[in-house]
Design an enzyme around this catalytic site. Sequence first.
Site, PDB file in Angstrom:
ATOM      1  N   TYR A 124       0.804  -1.232   0.000  1.00  0.00           N
ATOM      2  CA  TYR A 124       0.000   0.000   0.000  1.00  0.00           C
ATOM      3  C   TYR A 124       0.835   1.278   0.000  1.00  0.00           C
ATOM      4  CZ  TYR A 124      -2.712  -3.547   2.634  1.00  0.00           C
ATOM      5  OH  TYR A 124      -3.299  -4.705   3.077  1.00  0.00           O
ATOM      6  N   CYS A 176      15.143  -9.948  -1.643  1.00  0.00           N
ATOM      7  CA  CYS A 176      15.581  -9.724  -3.021  1.00  0.00           C
ATOM      8  C   CYS A 176      14.432  -9.150  -3.819  1.00  0.00           C
ATOM      9  CB  CYS A 176      16.070 -11.027  -3.627  1.00  0.00           C
ATOM     10  SG  CYS A 176      17.540 -11.579  -2.813  1.00  0.00           S
ATOM     11  N   TYR A 209      -1.649  -5.679  11.421  1.00  0.00           N
ATOM     12  CA  TYR A 209      -1.386  -6.057  10.027  1.00  0.00           C
ATOM     13  C   TYR A 209       0.106  -6.087   9.688  1.00  0.00           C
ATOM     14  CZ  TYR A 209      -6.368  -5.066   9.926  1.00  0.00           C
ATOM     15  OH  TYR A 209      -7.715  -5.056  10.217  1.00  0.00           O
TER      16      TYR A 209
END
Length: 444
Positions: free
Chosen positions: A338, A365, A394
């Site tokens: 987000y 990576c 979260y």
Amino acid sequence: MNTRDTLKINEEGHLEIGGADCVQLAAQFGTPLYVYDEAYVRRMMRVYKKAIDELYDGNGQVLYASKAFSCKAIYRIADEENIGIDVVSGGELYTALQAGFPPEKIYMHGNNKLDYEIGEALDCGIGCIVADAYSEIDKIDAEAKKRNIRQTILLRINPGVEAHTHAFVQTATTDSKFGFSITNGTAEAATAYALSKSNVLLKGYHCHIGSQIFEKESFALAVEKCMCFVAEMRERLGFVSTTLNLGGGYGVWYTEDDRKLPAEGYAEYLETTISTLKAKASEYRLPLPYLLVEPGRSIVGEAGITLYTVGAIKEIPGVKKYVAVDGGMFDNPRYALYEAKYTPILANRALESATELLTIAGKCCESGDIIAVDVNLPTVKEGDLLAILSTGAYNYSMAMNYNRNKIPPCVLVKDGVAEYIVKPQTYQDLVRNDVIPERLIKKG
Ligand code: LLP
């Protein structure tokens, strides 16, 4: 720094959470490390419970939305604080039951509950299932019939409210995979359908307009639309809904761009909700519904921080200075998902003033493996301890093993003392479910 009592800087210039020195926590438990302040979690649970008790005569319940942070200990705390929970999967349900959480105070969500999840919910005697598709109504009815019970349900409806938040976490606009839409008539059709089933007991409706929302008006608008719909259903179908679950979504402080509210300030959201609810109930001459709210992020978000140790530092002249930490998107995928913003603090030298603009990167990576872009910090050296604030919601719950990194442990601090609530993963955990087929086994 945020306004909460959770965090402070001690005389040694170290960041403290819940009275525990972050430098000592890092020495004791290692990094990366999620740290939660128990007092703050409990305080938030109490704020919501008190609001329902005092402003609504206790005619309702707070449900902790456990997707924000699920582990056995958090369910124990919710139980001790006399609130309910919501779960969205068999896994969350199992964790809660393992923690001894009373099933009758559990609400089950999800836009595609699997057959076995519905079965598990009914087997444990779950309080309520929030149905979100015709097929779910059918399955709940059929499974309830097999068990000779009538399962209480709510219908998830979509009131079509546009809340100001990131598009991915908006859930009640017309184009949404969640809920039966009020505006296109499916909510009414689903109501009639649920009422036609003999082994489900439709009590009312649920809506959740999104997450990380600050505008109280959005919640008030959702109440208005839901109550208008409830009145219509009484008129058209003779169905008197007695329960209204308004979901969660109250925003928390991540950076200085966000509104800062003291813990007790969150009662404001319920004040607005409850006053709108009372006004609408009297306007439509409806009974006051049993009220449920499902805050997740606001209960645990600011209660948690993540501690990282600084590793490689890379300066690209004229472009950016990257500071890499020993965690990354595997413990906090929210920037990658987000472009979420966070506030870092140099936890071992927290009194020093900012001198540099830095970007904090993870060790995966993946170029998008970033924790915070262009943040002001004092000069940072390898081995320094960085704290990222407001990571309680979260983060752990969305952590993953990308690149076979180990998901960090969680500790809970009470009166300055920390204990594991989620132990560290080991390399053995990472290979536990790996299987080498016979034909690939190394010979000789
Ligand atoms: N109830 C329902 C039905 C929900 O879907 C949610 C969140 C909540 C309650 C709790 O909302 P809260 O109070 O935590 O805002 N992974 C995203 C957030 C997704 C939220 C999904 N539903 C993020 O990291 O921002």
